[in-house]
Enzyme design. Structure first.
Site: not given
Lengths: 397, 397, 397, 397
Positions: A13, A91, A120, A169
């Site tokens: 990504d 995060r 996120d 994932s």
């Protein structure tokens, strides 16, 4: 030329994004890669440079993560349902660093790789805006609906080396590993063994108990079996010890901040063990008033952190409460680890409220003959209420 | 002659009381013995009669206990810390029956065997007074400071057959077994294996997983592996199945209503298993608003029940809330039981909020492009707050 | 041709929309006008028809508003800060009716006149979607950024009769009047007297106290000065009586669901008076446990209603709690109204927990000599906690 | 000879005690008289000495009361129902001083004048024991059931000068005046005007508004109309100004810690005014997350203080939270005082979250077109929940 700071993991990504932003937005890209767990910073940096970015910043933040983030979570017994918020607390650290470097490198925009259905994106963007409301944020996967086949085609045509991820994932850091996607999305399928990586499934774990002593100081663990370590080291060591004994596997259904339910698997051996020990210390050290209010505050803390509000003004005040109470969470605890079970062996603390003499009979501190008077007054609220209701016919079964 | 209704277990304490009340208070004694678990009613009745009591009432209330008490606890996910309130929810049933029979048999006083440091005296007396404020309550062990040596001497001199209890002080009913006293009072001693009775210690439990399917209907389990049973039967069966697999052992430090800490061991295999399954259903079926408010209400429910307030007026309203929400807790769950671990295999419910299509990519219900707008507004509360604070120098780290 | 159901007030915004949707979206328009307060339905219907709409539905819902919405708010002592949620509880009724008629008239879209910064868009759209997720919603003022000058130009060029609103932006229904905008947006300006309409400013109110008796039955007022009325009529009458005495003016700063602060003026004479009386009854009738939990539930109720969640699943359960508790809120109260002040004269209820005999000295129900024992046990939690902390040097001032 | 420290007010109860303890308990008496409001220390000291006590300690603690107690209450918006806890916050200060002087003067016992039905006995005794668990406490009025006629007879026969109190039982300090007893005990009697002393009844207050500006700094008022004063002086001045304008009269029904309801009148002009201003500042300065959690914490603070738990360990942590949040409560507010009404004129703060530009139209900070996306995601939790329930027939009206 305007600059974009890209939170870069080295995966498909964000590699596509690095190229795509240069090509389509005509902007310079500065990548930022943080090691919060097991990232190979050198390798990722090299890859970033190969994509033509103007700067590839890398930083190992594991220690900072432990001292500024994990510590506060232990204080607050951070759990969202059964989940110890492992991804959630990383995060804001990533966003904080992104803002810091964006300001330093003159980037007007920060790009991240989150999708549009998850938590996120919220955690990144709220934090970035709270720290610097003038920075723009883009999330190409979400905003331009990038999908995997397109990304792969783009990567191939632009000579980007594709590192295929596994079946699931996955996100990892010092505090835990989260696993999503694939078969996990069907609740009518049992979870398969291939999701386990940090935790040995209980059936394969040793058939003998491992005993462990932990020392807590100022609310956090400071020693394992008598040897002192930093919080980062303790976390690393306990991830191994607890994981080997089948501890820290979490399989639960979660309420995302975007209002939908998701099925999540986590492996958080150290987190589960440390938070369990912390809770047992609290049961020994805090009185009922403290425990009840802390229960409420912990719930708020966890909800806020899960929902991306690490830098909300209210967190300063909640953390002040948590810090005040955690300075008493100290002592030594011995635990047994066996095939997924954590059992309390012994515990002691200089702040213990447990008093052997009070509990055992025939002593003078607890006056048994006060109990009759106690109950006589204590009952009033209930008995008067109950009596008033019985005067009439409205009381229902 | 005035009459005293004595809650009679057949043990040393209440046997001495039966005689003592007749001899010293010059009152008739009516004994009441309830079977809430494994009591041998015939044997106890015979013993009561041998003590010269005027009536010896016995009643099996296991079914009523399940339908009126356990059911409400499952609704409310009743836990006080790690403890599923097994003894706590039996006390109001005992008090309720005591009041009923005291009124029926014309007893002006109820006597129970609790001590002065514990919770049960509070649970008995508040409930009795809430139901009938004109009945007097006496607790000879507490009020006249009876102690064991005196009791034994009294028993011997009055020809009372002494049944020595074991090493620990134990209370049992359908919902669990509680163990106190002896070495457990030293927190610096590990718990010994001889406390285990209902639960096989994980190390001795079978080295193979037992799979189990539970059906829930209207908030409570209604079938095991497809076969329907009453709640009482389900509880009995799950006590066996879960206990054999090492599930339901609880070792924790507790805040008594009398303000002191105690160390308690419980064995509650069915309770732990049922409440775990109930919680997982909630994670699937309730939305976040429901889950959060239920979390608060459950906490209140459990605190009240622990503290003896089963018949406080507020419980009617809390139970109305719990009943309203539990009518949606329905479906089927498959669990794996292995050496103390409960793992979720599969779950389904007609009320499930989990939607495979929403979670998996490329669908139309969840609009990813709404996320940007969502975050832009959602962030305001945090970002405006954060900005206002940064204008000045007061912000602290 | 597709049809749009337009929530039509007869004002400039929605009149322009009625035309604009026909002209630009090429859709039929069905208008819906509800009388929740003082709307002139005949006049508005006529105006709608003059705009070329295919149907102009009108309905007087004042009674339904009182019986289904206001009643639940009285149960829950609904306040958001100082604001009795007057506009907030009308929106779900409007949305509910809009969905009902949209389904009946085959409209695939509902249009409303709210802007993009406020709460009402959220209340309308969440409710509509909760009731029928297949209906689309448009808000032309927000979605196409209509502004006043453009609207006026459009109205003029399309022959729409413009009814200029006043200086402020006002919304009215049976339960209150809300005033926004103009000078109110500057917090450094005092509020001017021209905002007052329902309430006589205290300085101009009569210089003599008005006495009033209210009877409550099943949680809501049922009679004024001994004469029984419907809840709708009671509300209308109390709006007049309380308003004349300077009661019900609210000037506060509010946290909108969109995360921003706004300055709001409300006039809610009946609401303020009824809710005050209801609260006083609660202080007489509910015990401390009920009062504390109701306090929490009321807070949740109000937050949810303010935030547009009238039809969230959780509301069913909160309302079950509120209904359970409100069946005891009955009795008679006498109040004095004077220049903005409400003073309690007398109060009585068959469910009263206040007991003259207990309070006055020398009686047998409250045993003063139990107090010493009560305090001796009650203190334990605090004293043991305090003692443990003093053993060390960590205690801070 | 053993010594008793007696909290001495100079009134009948404690004067009789002073003599009675010497005569009957054969102990020395040391009196302690604190000026927290309007006590005449010289006069009371003289009277104490005339009763033969060995020491008569007097201390003016008004400033300490303001700086250590009132300040914390303003932080926490302390209210128990409508009552600003005026008596409640003075008791721990009295107990603290009593312990300090008891230790200094070698007194093994502290005596206070509270009765057995009220809150003050709890507040005194819990605090004393929390500070020094070795000191005994006696409350002669309660423990030996002293009653007024006996006390008067005793006083006459021992030459004690009797100062008759008024019709009511009154307690006063800087923060308020509480009135109990006599006709107030009948809820079917309206309160008579003779209870008013600090507050001018609204009907007699000036028929003209008094404008007032208050400056807040670090959570507490620091200036009136631009002139800076200590918190003690501000409280004294506002008691006068607000009281003259009919502000601060409280008439409510209260849940005592002893489980009974009482009817209480308070006059707290400064407290009501300051707490109102503080609340308005909070509505301007705190975001919704802060406001909601503070609401919970304030409730806990007030309950604890009312219930005598000023020195419970949990208060340290709650106060840490409150201090953290209050450092932002700063600014200037203008209020109008008129016949019992407090109205907001203007308000400003450097920490204000209210933003004129955001509220007024056509600006760039609040993006109206984000609202559609916001609602689309925000609705999910409600809409998905609602949809799942509608699949079946269980949904109830």
């Amino acid at each position: 030329m305007e600059k974009v700071l890209l939170l870069y993991s080295g995966g498909l990504d964000t590699s596509v994004m690095a190229k795509w932003i240069q090509e389509n937005l005509k902007k310079e890209v500065v990548t930022l890669t943080l090691n919060i767990g097991n990232s190979n910073l050198d390798e990722i940096k090299e890859k970033a440079i190969s994509l033509g970015v103007s700067d590839a910043i890398v930083e190992d933040v594991k220690n900072e993560f432990a001292e500024k983030y994990i510590k506060k979570e232990i204080y607050a017994d951070g759990f969202y349902g059964d989940y110890p918020l492992s991804t959630a607390i990383a995060r804001p650290l990533m966003a904080e660093k992104a803002v810091k470097y964006a300001e330093e490198y003159g980037c007007s925009t920060i790009a991240h790789g989150s999708t549009g259905k998850g938590n996120d994106q919220v955690r990144f963007e709220v934090t970035i805006k709270a720290l610097n409301n003038n920075i723009d944020v883009i999330a190409p996967v979400r905003d331009w609906n990038m999908n995997r086949p397109d990304e792969i085609a783009y990567a191939k045509s632009h000579g980007i080396n594709i590192t295929y991820g596994g079946k699931y994932s996955v996100d990892e850091n010092l505090w835990g590993r989260s696993i999503e996607g694939s078969n996990l999305e069907k609740l009518t399928n049992p979870v398969e063994d291939d999701v386990y990586e940090w935790v040995t499934p209980p059936k394969n774990a040793p058939d003998i108990e491992t005993e462990l002593s932990l020392e807590f100081k100022n609310g956090i663990p400071s020693a394992i079996n008598g040897v002192h370590y930093s919080l980062k080291e303790i976390t690393e060591r306990l991830n191994k010890i607890a994981g080997e004994n089948g501890i820290g596997f979490i399989n639960h259904i979660e309420n995302r901040v975007t209002g939908i339910k998701s099925h999540e698997i986590y492996e958080c051996p150290a987190a589960v063990l440390i938070l369990k020990a912390h809770k047992i210390f609290e049961s020994l050290i805090l009185n009922k008033n403290e425990a009840d209010i802390k229960n409420y505050m912990d719930f708020q803390w966890s909800n806020n952190v899960y929902n991306g509000l690490w830098y909300d003004p209210v967190m300063e005040h909640i953390n002040a409460f948590e810090q005040s109470i955690n300075k008493y969470i100290e002592g030594e605890i011995k635990l047994g680890l066996y095939k997924g079970n954590i059992s309390l062996k012994t515990i002691d603390s200089e702040y213990s409220l447990y008093d052997y003499d009070t509990v055992s009979y025939d002593n003078s501190i607890f006056k048994q003959d006060s109990a009759k008077g106690f109950i006589d007054i204590y009952k009033n609220n209930t008995v008067l209420g109950s009596a008033a209701r019985k005067k009439t016919l409205k009381v229902i079964e």
